[in-house]
Design a protein around this motif. Structure first.
Motif, PDB file in Angstrom:
ATOM      1  N   PRO A   9       0.840  -1.040  -0.024  1.00  0.00           N
ATOM      2  CA  PRO A   9       0.147   0.164   0.050  1.00  0.00           C
ATOM      3  C   PRO A   9       0.563   1.251  -0.131  1.00  0.00           C
ATOM      4  O   PRO A   9       1.982   1.340   0.603  1.00  0.00           O
ATOM      5  N   MET A  10       0.560   2.270  -0.787  1.00  0.00           N
ATOM      6  CA  MET A  10       1.102   3.347  -0.904  1.00  0.00           C
ATOM      7  C   MET A  10      -0.059   4.593  -0.537  1.00  0.00           C
ATOM      8  O   MET A  10      -1.257   4.287  -0.767  1.00  0.00           O
ATOM      9  N   LEU A  11       0.215   5.788  -0.304  1.00  0.00           N
ATOM     10  CA  LEU A  11      -0.698   6.675   0.155  1.00  0.00           C
ATOM     11  C   LEU A  11      -0.194   8.200  -0.605  1.00  0.00           C
ATOM     12  O   LEU A  11       0.876   8.366  -0.613  1.00  0.00           O
ATOM     13  N   SER A  12      -1.466   8.642  -1.093  1.00  0.00           N
ATOM     14  CA  SER A  12      -1.468  10.195  -1.776  1.00  0.00           C
ATOM     15  C   SER A  12      -1.890  11.064  -0.409  1.00  0.00           C
ATOM     16  O   SER A  12      -2.945  10.987  -0.007  1.00  0.00           O
ATOM     17  N   ASP A  13      -1.149  12.150  -0.169  1.00  0.00           N
ATOM     18  CA  ASP A  13      -1.809  12.968   0.710  1.00  0.00           C
ATOM     19  C   ASP A  13      -1.693  14.596   0.235  1.00  0.00           C
ATOM     20  O   ASP A  13      -1.258  15.136   0.727  1.00  0.00           O
ATOM     21  N   PRO A  14      -2.619  14.497  -0.599  1.00  0.00           N
ATOM     22  CA  PRO A  14      -2.409  16.064  -1.293  1.00  0.00           C
ATOM     23  C   PRO A  14      -2.902  17.137  -0.377  1.00  0.00           C
ATOM     24  O   PRO A  14      -2.558  18.285  -0.623  1.00  0.00           O
ATOM     25  N   GLU A  15      -3.621  16.892   0.899  1.00  0.00           N
ATOM     26  CA  GLU A  15      -4.137  18.047   1.721  1.00  0.00           C
ATOM     27  C   GLU A  15      -2.990  17.942   2.798  1.00  0.00           C
ATOM     28  O   GLU A  15      -3.534  18.808   3.873  1.00  0.00           O
ATOM     29  N   GLY A  16      -2.143  17.093   2.838  1.00  0.00           N
ATOM     30  CA  GLY A  16      -1.352  17.160   4.246  1.00  0.00           C
ATOM     31  C   GLY A  16      -1.889  16.678   5.305  1.00  0.00           C
ATOM     32  O   GLY A  16      -1.348  16.850   6.571  1.00  0.00           O
ATOM     33  N   LYS A  17      -2.876  15.969   5.345  1.00  0.00           N
ATOM     34  CA  LYS A  17      -3.689  15.475   6.539  1.00  0.00           C
ATOM     35  C   LYS A  17      -2.993  14.484   7.500  1.00  0.00           C
ATOM     36  O   LYS A  17      -2.479  14.599   8.579  1.00  0.00           O
ATOM     37  N   ILE A  18      -2.430  13.508   6.713  1.00  0.00           N
ATOM     38  CA  ILE A  18      -1.671  12.482   7.010  1.00  0.00           C
ATOM     39  C   ILE A  18      -0.186  12.871   7.286  1.00  0.00           C
ATOM     40  O   ILE A  18       0.234  12.545   8.783  1.00  0.00           O
ATOM     41  N   GLY A  19       0.292  13.749   6.713  1.00  0.00           N
ATOM     42  CA  GLY A  19       1.919  14.302   6.868  1.00  0.00           C
ATOM     43  C   GLY A  19       1.746  15.129   8.190  1.00  0.00           C
ATOM     44  O   GLY A  19       2.723  14.992   9.053  1.00  0.00           O
ATOM     45  N   GLN A  27       4.091  23.068   5.984  1.00  0.00           N
ATOM     46  CA  GLN A  27       3.113  24.224   5.838  1.00  0.00           C
ATOM     47  C   GLN A  27       3.195  25.246   4.795  1.00  0.00           C
ATOM     48  O   GLN A  27       2.556  25.456   3.981  1.00  0.00           O
ATOM     49  N   ASP A  28       4.609  25.760   4.648  1.00  0.00           N
ATOM     50  CA  ASP A  28       4.887  26.658   3.658  1.00  0.00           C
ATOM     51  C   ASP A  28       5.053  26.326   2.370  1.00  0.00           C
ATOM     52  O   ASP A  28       4.697  26.964   1.521  1.00  0.00           O
ATOM     53  N   LYS A  29       5.392  25.016   2.128  1.00  0.00           N
ATOM     54  CA  LYS A  29       5.117  24.326   0.753  1.00  0.00           C
ATOM     55  C   LYS A  29       4.092  23.781   0.315  1.00  0.00           C
ATOM     56  O   LYS A  29       3.847  23.541  -0.926  1.00  0.00           O
ATOM     57  N   GLY A  30       3.270  23.592   1.382  1.00  0.00           N
ATOM     58  CA  GLY A  30       2.146  23.103   1.020  1.00  0.00           C
ATOM     59  C   GLY A  30       1.962  21.513   0.637  1.00  0.00           C
ATOM     60  O   GLY A  30       1.314  21.014  -0.252  1.00  0.00           O
TER      61      GLY A  30
END
Length: 113
Positions: A9-19, A27-30
């Motif tokens: 399994p791999m994860l995509s986290d475009p909104e940064g919730k998991i990160g 936060q600065d780079k989004g």
């Protein structure tokens, strides 16, 4: 990028919730910092690696760590520095001795290379 896709399994986290939860969201780079987390079947994080943008991951090292963790789960043995399948391992008893600084009596650096 891998023929047949990734076999784990791999994860995509475009909104940064998991990160954000794992402490790697910038936060600065989004975006999340480049990294990976090896999580065992019980949901326990066993290994973390966070890399700068300029450095790519070492797939061979990730696979080595996965094999070491799987081997430990099955045998209870500990894997020393540079361990690869077929190389010497440390028994549970040796692991206890190693915690007191005597591991050098049983394991030699030549085993790592």
């Amino acid at each position: 990028m891998v023929r047949g896709g990734a076999l784990f399994p791999m994860l995509s986290d475009p909104e940064g919730k998991i990160g954000t939860l794992y402490g790697v969201y910038d936060q600065d780079k989004g975006m999340d910092a480049r990294g990976r987390f090896l999580i065992d079947p019980r949901g326990i994080v066993q290994a973390i690696e966070v890399l700068p943008e300029a450095a790519g991951r070492n797939i061979a090292e990730i696979l080595r760590q996965l094999r070491a963790l799987q081997h430990h789960q099955v045998t209870g043995e500990f894997m020393p520095c540079g361990w690869e399948p077929g190389k010497p391992t440390l028994s549970q008893q040796t692991g206890k001795i190693g915690r007191f600084g005597n591991i050098w009596k049983m394991w030699k650096t030549r085993h790592a290379f």
